[in-house]
Scaffold this motif. Structure first.
Motif, PDB file in Angstrom:
ATOM      1  N   UNK A  95      27.985 -29.468  32.954  1.00  0.00           N
ATOM      2  CA  UNK A  95      26.589 -29.993  32.781  1.00  0.00           C
ATOM      3  C   UNK A  95      26.353 -30.693  31.539  1.00  0.00           C
ATOM      4  N   UNK A  96      27.620 -30.542  30.548  1.00  0.00           N
ATOM      5  CA  UNK A  96      27.691 -31.170  29.126  1.00  0.00           C
ATOM      6  C   UNK A  96      28.079 -32.795  29.474  1.00  0.00           C
ATOM      7  N   UNK A  97      28.553 -33.155  30.572  1.00  0.00           N
ATOM      8  CA  UNK A  97      28.899 -34.377  30.822  1.00  0.00           C
ATOM      9  C   UNK A  97      28.097 -35.322  31.737  1.00  0.00           C
ATOM     10  N   UNK A  98      26.884 -34.611  32.123  1.00  0.00           N
ATOM     11  CA  UNK A  98      25.873 -35.259  32.879  1.00  0.00           C
ATOM     12  C   UNK A  98      24.919 -36.269  32.116  1.00  0.00           C
ATOM     13  N   UNK A  99      24.679 -37.220  32.547  1.00  0.00           N
ATOM     14  CA  UNK A  99      23.879 -38.033  31.883  1.00  0.00           C
ATOM     15  C   UNK A  99      22.459 -38.200  32.628  1.00  0.00           C
ATOM     16  N   UNK A 100      21.634 -37.052  32.249  1.00  0.00           N
ATOM     17  CA  UNK A 100      20.572 -36.776  33.039  1.00  0.00           C
ATOM     18  C   UNK A 100      19.383 -37.811  32.755  1.00  0.00           C
ATOM     19  N   UNK A 101      19.492 -38.501  31.537  1.00  0.00           N
ATOM     20  CA  UNK A 101      18.267 -39.609  31.290  1.00  0.00           C
ATOM     21  C   UNK A 101      18.843 -40.589  32.232  1.00  0.00           C
ATOM     22  N   UNK A 102      20.024 -41.051  32.275  1.00  0.00           N
ATOM     23  CA  UNK A 102      20.258 -42.208  33.294  1.00  0.00           C
ATOM     24  C   UNK A 102      20.100 -42.084  34.730  1.00  0.00           C
ATOM     25  N   UNK A 103      20.422 -40.864  35.178  1.00  0.00           N
ATOM     26  CA  UNK A 103      19.994 -40.391  36.375  1.00  0.00           C
ATOM     27  C   UNK A 103      18.578 -40.372  36.905  1.00  0.00           C
ATOM     28  N   UNK A 104      17.764 -39.827  35.897  1.00  0.00           N
ATOM     29  CA  UNK A 104      16.182 -40.025  36.213  1.00  0.00           C
ATOM     30  C   UNK A 104      15.955 -41.275  36.148  1.00  0.00           C
ATOM     31  N   UNK A 105      16.266 -42.200  35.380  1.00  0.00           N
ATOM     32  CA  UNK A 105      15.937 -43.565  35.178  1.00  0.00           C
ATOM     33  C   UNK A 105      16.322 -44.154  36.706  1.00  0.00           C
ATOM     34  N   UNK A 106      17.444 -44.080  36.787  1.00  0.00           N
ATOM     35  CA  UNK A 106      17.870 -44.553  38.178  1.00  0.00           C
ATOM     36  C   UNK A 106      17.018 -44.074  39.350  1.00  0.00           C
ATOM     37  N   UNK A 107      16.899 -42.886  39.478  1.00  0.00           N
ATOM     38  CA  UNK A 107      15.906 -42.176  40.398  1.00  0.00           C
ATOM     39  C   UNK A 107      14.454 -42.674  40.583  1.00  0.00           C
ATOM     40  N   UNK A 108      14.069 -43.064  39.279  1.00  0.00           N
ATOM     41  CA  UNK A 108      12.499 -43.323  39.362  1.00  0.00           C
ATOM     42  C   UNK A 108      12.569 -44.933  39.551  1.00  0.00           C
ATOM     43  N   UNK A 109      13.707 -45.666  39.444  1.00  0.00           N
ATOM     44  CA  UNK A 109      13.460 -47.103  39.476  1.00  0.00           C
ATOM     45  C   UNK A 109      13.414 -47.871  38.477  1.00  0.00           C
ATOM     46  N   UNK A 110      14.378 -47.275  37.287  1.00  0.00           N
ATOM     47  CA  UNK A 110      14.552 -48.028  36.133  1.00  0.00           C
ATOM     48  C   UNK A 110      13.152 -47.703  35.087  1.00  0.00           C
ATOM     49  N   UNK A 111      13.464 -48.427  33.723  1.00  0.00           N
ATOM     50  CA  UNK A 111      12.502 -48.245  32.792  1.00  0.00           C
ATOM     51  C   UNK A 111      11.015 -49.065  33.101  1.00  0.00           C
ATOM     52  N   UNK A 112      10.083 -48.341  32.646  1.00  0.00           N
ATOM     53  CA  UNK A 112       8.572 -48.585  33.024  1.00  0.00           C
ATOM     54  C   UNK A 112       8.263 -49.525  31.736  1.00  0.00           C
TER      55      UNK A 112
END
Length: 113
Positions: A96-113
């Motif tokens: 879990x320490x190596x996961x980039x959750x922010x990038x994953x959520x951004x990709x999932x949600x279609x990029x930055x708003x």
């Protein structure tokens, strides 16, 4: 060829070169590091990828696809060394320490708003 990337800490990847595939292109399978670790010592997996010991010195990796089953025999000692190197890169339990959750959520949600 087996590979491990700390950006995907729960997975290992097995790539088959183009000449070894029916499609004539490289084919890759990703599956859990835990499946490989377990399968070295006892049968593991129920789906498309299964791993099991084969005698004292070999481990069989089975890849199930609609076209058929690919069975790859690997020296168990080589798998253990591979898993040891992966453990040195990302210790089991610390994935879990190596996961980039922010990038994953951004990709999932279609990029930055």
């Amino acid at each position: 060829m087996l590979s491990y990337d700390r950006q995907y800490p729960f997975a290992v990847r097995m790539a088959f070169p183009a000449p070894a595939t029916l499609e004539g292109t490289e084919v890759s399978w990703e599956f859990s590091r835990e499946l490989l670790t377990t399968g070295v010592d006892s049968p593991a997996g129920q789906g498309d990828v299964r791993v099991r010991p084969f005698g004292y010195e070999r481990t069989v990796l089975e890849f199930h696809a609609p076209e058929g089953i690919a069975m790859v025999h690997v020296r168990t000692e080589e798998l253990r060394l591979f898993l040891q190197r992966a453990q040195e890169l990302v210790p089991v339990g610390d994935e879990h320490r190596y996961l980039d959750l922010d990038r994953g959520l951004t990709d999932l949600l279609g990029g930055p708003c």
